[in-house]
Design an enzyme around this catalytic site. Structure first.
Site, short mmCIF file in Angstrom:
data_model
loop_
_atom_site.label_atom_id
_atom_site.label_comp_id
_atom_site.label_asym_id
_atom_site.label_seq_id
_atom_site.Cartn_x
_atom_site.Cartn_y
_atom_site.Cartn_z
N TYR A 622 0.84 -1.21 0.00
CA TYR A 622 0.00 0.00 0.00
C TYR A 622 0.88 1.25 0.00
O TYR A 622 0.96 1.97 -0.97
CB TYR A 622 -0.96 -0.01 1.19
CG TYR A 622 -1.98 1.10 1.14
CD1 TYR A 622 -3.10 0.97 0.32
CD2 TYR A 622 -1.82 2.26 1.88
CE1 TYR A 622 -4.05 1.99 0.25
CE2 TYR A 622 -2.76 3.29 1.80
CZ TYR A 622 -3.87 3.15 0.99
OH TYR A 622 -4.79 4.17 0.91
N ASP A 789 -17.91 3.75 -7.69
CA ASP A 789 -16.79 4.14 -6.84
C ASP A 789 -16.64 5.66 -6.89
O ASP A 789 -16.10 6.20 -7.85
CB ASP A 789 -15.50 3.46 -7.31
CG ASP A 789 -14.33 3.71 -6.35
OD1 ASP A 789 -14.48 4.55 -5.44
OD2 ASP A 789 -13.28 3.06 -6.52
N HIS A 832 -15.99 1.48 -3.92
CA HIS A 832 -14.57 1.38 -3.63
C HIS A 832 -14.23 0.12 -2.84
O HIS A 832 -13.10 -0.36 -2.88
CB HIS A 832 -14.13 2.62 -2.86
CG HIS A 832 -12.65 2.84 -2.84
ND1 HIS A 832 -11.92 3.04 -3.99
CD2 HIS A 832 -11.75 2.88 -1.82
CE1 HIS A 832 -10.64 3.21 -3.68
NE2 HIS A 832 -10.50 3.10 -2.38
#
Length: 873
Positions: A622, A789, A832
């Site tokens: 990430y 999203d 999302h």
């Protein structure tokens, strides 16, 4: 085994590239032939036809993967699944078919917790008079009259397709009412509704256009000592919202916003416009939303974001104001006994400069307790006198005086640790105790402190293993706390810790000077007498329940933490998880020494070491927004290990929060390249140590992690065999123009600033796509996104895959075709990720596994017995 190159040439759907398309940025023309993709309105039929054809191509590719002896079936959309797709779909269903639950918490005289059975789409909220013997309330043995187990909320009944989800909840101060948010189709937009808990009936209140909001209740009746000073606070709550995006909020004009089926909310979440004018409103219970009162809004700073929380008794309103996702905020305090109705005018600006992060933990008769990173990048706790806050008036303070209140009055009670990062703080036991959670080398440590001397650790709460604590739940009045422990091989173990009624300073000492009858609170509400001579002898954590995943046993797996040297020499942690007998080779002094339980397991396990680099490896990362990737169980990762006899690696990159604010700052703005260098170094380490080889290495990340994947395959395509970028931020020169994107400039940099635009352009995935050659090829790549999203709008993925496919087409014309597929999967009625129903989670992950198996030609474990090849020969 064949390489991914043998999947065959793919003819991509034609995508219009506007040769004259582009925009000027700081005096320079940025060519962008896909600007037309930024318009997601139904009128853009070209885009929607392009999406349909891309999904069709991806489905055809996935459906071509077959396995002998497996019947193909249709999915929920009526599409015929290929046998390989169906195999993974069935495998995910088997693995996810277990009861999941959270740690319980207490409100009023009842305990509450979330749970869902098997393949239910969403968690239910349950309550009981006492803690049940098992949190698996779907077990018939748990449902008895004494416990009085009830279903409070069941989101599975809210929509047929499971796309209406429960968001956040907030109890009124007397615990009789429950406000909660509903979110539809995966969008961040939410609607607040209110349940009367005692009668189990819904109130008529409905608050719409809520986004990025908490719910802060007032106390009623008001405890204001002087009713002449302010309007008495009625029962209601504060919340945050954006202006309505409807053409009109009047019912008469609703049809103008409806879809073809007449659903006025169907398109909510598909808009891409930049969000501005976040504001705080007060909703009085029983009144229509149009009567709600505006409390906080600064039209001169339209991108500010507001968050409100109420003190446990409803006396204070804590207001946090942010200008981005940076760990910095303003902190205002409102005494609702005196200032309800005049909150803005009478708010005490405790912190009125964006220099650090401040969060109120709680308060007692004398002090506010605040967690902060001010002058403490790894976190600390301070207290400030309530009286000083009440008298403070910051009006007219010169701008060069930063944090005058905190500088003048704050007293440090928990010092910054020399290495560990403060992750969570709770003050409990009516102010007698403090629970702190620290992160040490990406593993949690839980400590109990006496509030009379909070700098000293009184008790280290033993955890079952190296791992992390999720959902630590406790309130000021509780003499117990609960938490769920997890790591990569432990699905979840819920514990209860009961605390002494008296701290060490309050002990009753008999004539002989010994401690007598040290009192401990019982979590059921009754007091229990326990003889103890020190806090260290207090009752250990009690296991309430543990989750059990079919076919997954902790004893069959092992975890190793490595420390990799990045390009600039920085020590970067990475976890590697696999079956017992895993030997990662090449161990050095940089490898973890504190993880004794894990290393002991490794040294004790038998079996031949696997070091032939034959195992498929999934590398996940990430690296942003101070998000720490803690060791936590994932059914997807467990299935990767089982289905492919593989290995999972999780990289803790700079930009995250694993080592505090400095670790984060070293991975943002002009230093964002450090994040990608860290990821490359982790991939190189896995290959060098023969955990895997390049052809079997898959990289995956989502959101900011999708940016990570896009940037890394642009920069070092030679390192990766397959890439999956989920809901990624991929156009870093224009992200600020859409939805909430402007808040991300704190990490990515601000393209509106010329100096920032220069370093952004160097790493932005969309702007660094290359044309494949015989020597330099993209790995097989799959992008995933969703039509609703509204966090990272799907146009990022549309433009990036279009750019990849365009360059692949050009390469074919030059005689050096891109050999591995470059595909996109666009989900429908999804967002999302938050609130995604289990059915959609299974469909998406099954398709990802099918893609990886096809392009890497992996052997697939069928019913844990027979291995067959994942691609038709």
């Amino acid at each position: 085994m064949r390489s991914a190159a043998d999947c065959g040439a793919i003819e991509y759907p034609p995508t219009r590239f506007d040769e004259d398309g582009g925009y000027e940025l700081h005096g320079e023309l940025v060519k962008d032939g896909f600007l037309w993709m930024e318009d997601a309105a139904p009128s853009n039929r070209e885009l929607h036809e392009w999406i349909r054809r891309q999904n069709e191509l991806t489905h055809e590719f996935l459906a071509a993967g077959k396995l002998p002896g497996l019947a193909a079936r249709k999915d929920d959309l009526g599409e015929q699944r290929g046998r390989l797709q169906q195999h993974f779909h069935d495998a995910f269903e088997r693995t996810l078919k277990y009861t999941k639950f959270t740690a319980p918490f207490k409100r009023g005289d009842r305990f509450y917790w979330y749970a869902k059975a098997g393949l239910q789409n969403h968690f239910l909220l349950f309550s009981a008079r006492k803690l049940p013997p098992s949190l698996d309330v779907f077990d018939a043995n748990v449902a008895d009259n004494e416990l009085d187990v009830r279903v409070v909320l069941d989101p599975n009944t809210w929509s047929e397709d499971g796309t209406c989800a429960l968001g956040s909840i907030s109890f009124s101060h007397d615990s009789k009412l429950l406000a909660f948010t509903q979110q539809r189709r995966g969008s961040d937009w939410a609607t607040i509704k209110v349940l009367d808990v005692q009668s189990n009936t819904m109130l008529e209140d409905e608050v719409d256009w809520v986004k990025f909001s908490s719910i802060a209740w007032t106390q009623s009746p008001s405890t204001c000592a002087d009713d002449t000073q302010a309007e008495q606070a009625p029962l209601g709550f504060y919340y945050s919202r954006f202006p309505s995006l409807l053409q009109s909020e009047n019912d008469a004009d609703a049809d103008a916003n409806a879809d073809a089926n007449g659903d006025v909310n169907a398109r909510r979440g598909t808009e891409t416009a930049a969000l501005e004018l976040h504001s705080v409103y007060f909703h009085e219970l029983g009144s229509p939303q149009k009567s709600d009162r505006l409390v906080f809004l600064d039209e001169s700073a339209p991108t500010l974001l507001y968050g409100c929380s109420a003190s446990r008794d409803g006396r204070f309103l804590y207001v946090s104001v942010s200008e981005s996702c940076a760990p910095k905020n303003l902190l205002w305090l409102v005494d609702l006994r005196r200032s309800f109705g005049r909150e803005r005018e009478h708010a005490t600006r405790l912190v009125n400069a964006f220099v650090a992060q401040f969060s109120v933990i709680d308060y007692d008769d004398q002090y506010l307790f605040i967690e902060t990173n001010f002058d403490a990048p790894r976190g600390r706790v301070v207290k400030v006198p309530l009286q000083a806050a009440a008298d403070w008036n910051e009006a007219g303070t010169s701008e060069d005086k930063l944090l005058p209140f905190v500088d003048k009055y704050a007293v440090e009670i928990v010092l910054q640790h020399e290495k560990d990062v403060l992750s969570e703080v709770r003050v409990i036991g009516e102010g007698r105790w403090m629970v702190t959670v620290y992160c040490r080398d990406v593993q949690h440590i839980v400590q109990l402190r006496d509030m009379r001397d909070a700098a000293r650790v009184m008790f280290n709460v033993p955890l079952p293993d190296a791992g992390c604590v999720e959902s630590l739940l406790a309130r000021w009045e509780d003499y117990f706390f609960t938490y769920s422990f997890t790591n990569f091989t432990t699905p979840g173990v819920v514990h209860l810790v009961e605390l002494p009624l008296q701290s060490e300073h309050d002990e009753q000492v008999d004539s002989n000077g010994s401690v007598d009858n040290y009192k401990v609170a019982d979590s059921g509400g009754e007091k229990a007498e326990v003889e103890s001579k020190s806090v260290a002898l207090m009752p250990p954590p009690r296991e309430l329940d543990r989750m059990r995943v079919p076919g997954v046993s902790s004893e069959h797996y092992e975890t190793k933490q490595l420390f990799v040297r990045s390009k600039d020499g920085t020590r970067v942690p990475m976890f590697v998880v696999g079956k017992r007998g895993l030997n990662i080779g090449g161990e050095s002094a940089d490898d973890n020494d504190i993880n004794k339980s894990i290393t002991n397991i490794e040294s004790a396990c038998g079996g031949a070491a696997i070091r032939d680099a034959s195992r498929p490896c999934l590398l996940y990362g990430y690296g942003g927004f101070m998000v720490s990737l803690m060791p936590a169980f994932s059914a997807t990762w467990a299935l990767w290990i089982e289905q492919f006899d593989g290995v999972v690696a999780v990289a803790n990159l700079r930009g995250g929060g694993e080592y505090g604010e400095q670790w984060h700052d070293d991975g943002i703005h002009a230093r964002k390249q450090n994040v990608f260098d860290d990821f490359h170094a982790c991939a190189e380490a896995l290959i060098e140590r023969k955990v895997t080889r390049r052809e079997l290495l898959t990289v995956m990340g989502g959101s900011n992690g999708g940016l990570l994947v896009g940037a890394c395959i642009n920069q070092r395509p030679d390192l990766y065999g397959c890439a999956v970028a989920r809901v990624g931020v991929l156009d870093i020169l224009r992200f600020h123009l859409f939805s909430i994107g402007a808040a991300w400039t704190s990490d990515f940099g601000d393209p509106r600033i010329a100096e920032h635009a220069k370093f952004i352009r160097k790493y932005s995935p969309l702007h660094n796509v290359f044309t494949p050659t015989a020597e330099r090829q993209y790995p097989a790549t799959l992008l995933t996104t969703a039509d609703h999203d509204d966090r990272v709008v799907p146009l990022h993925s549309f433009k990036y895959i279009a750019q990849l496919q365009r360059h692949a087409t050009n390469a074919a014309l030059l005689g050096t075709p891109q050999r591995a597929p470059l595909l996109i999967r666009v989900d429908v009625n999804a967002g999302h990720g938050a609130g995604k129903p289990t059915s959609k989670v299974i469909d998406e992950n099954a398709d990802i596994f099918c893609f990886v198996a096809r392009v890497l030609d992996l052997d697939v474990q069928v019913e844990n017995v027979v291995k067959v090849t994942g691609v038709d020969k």
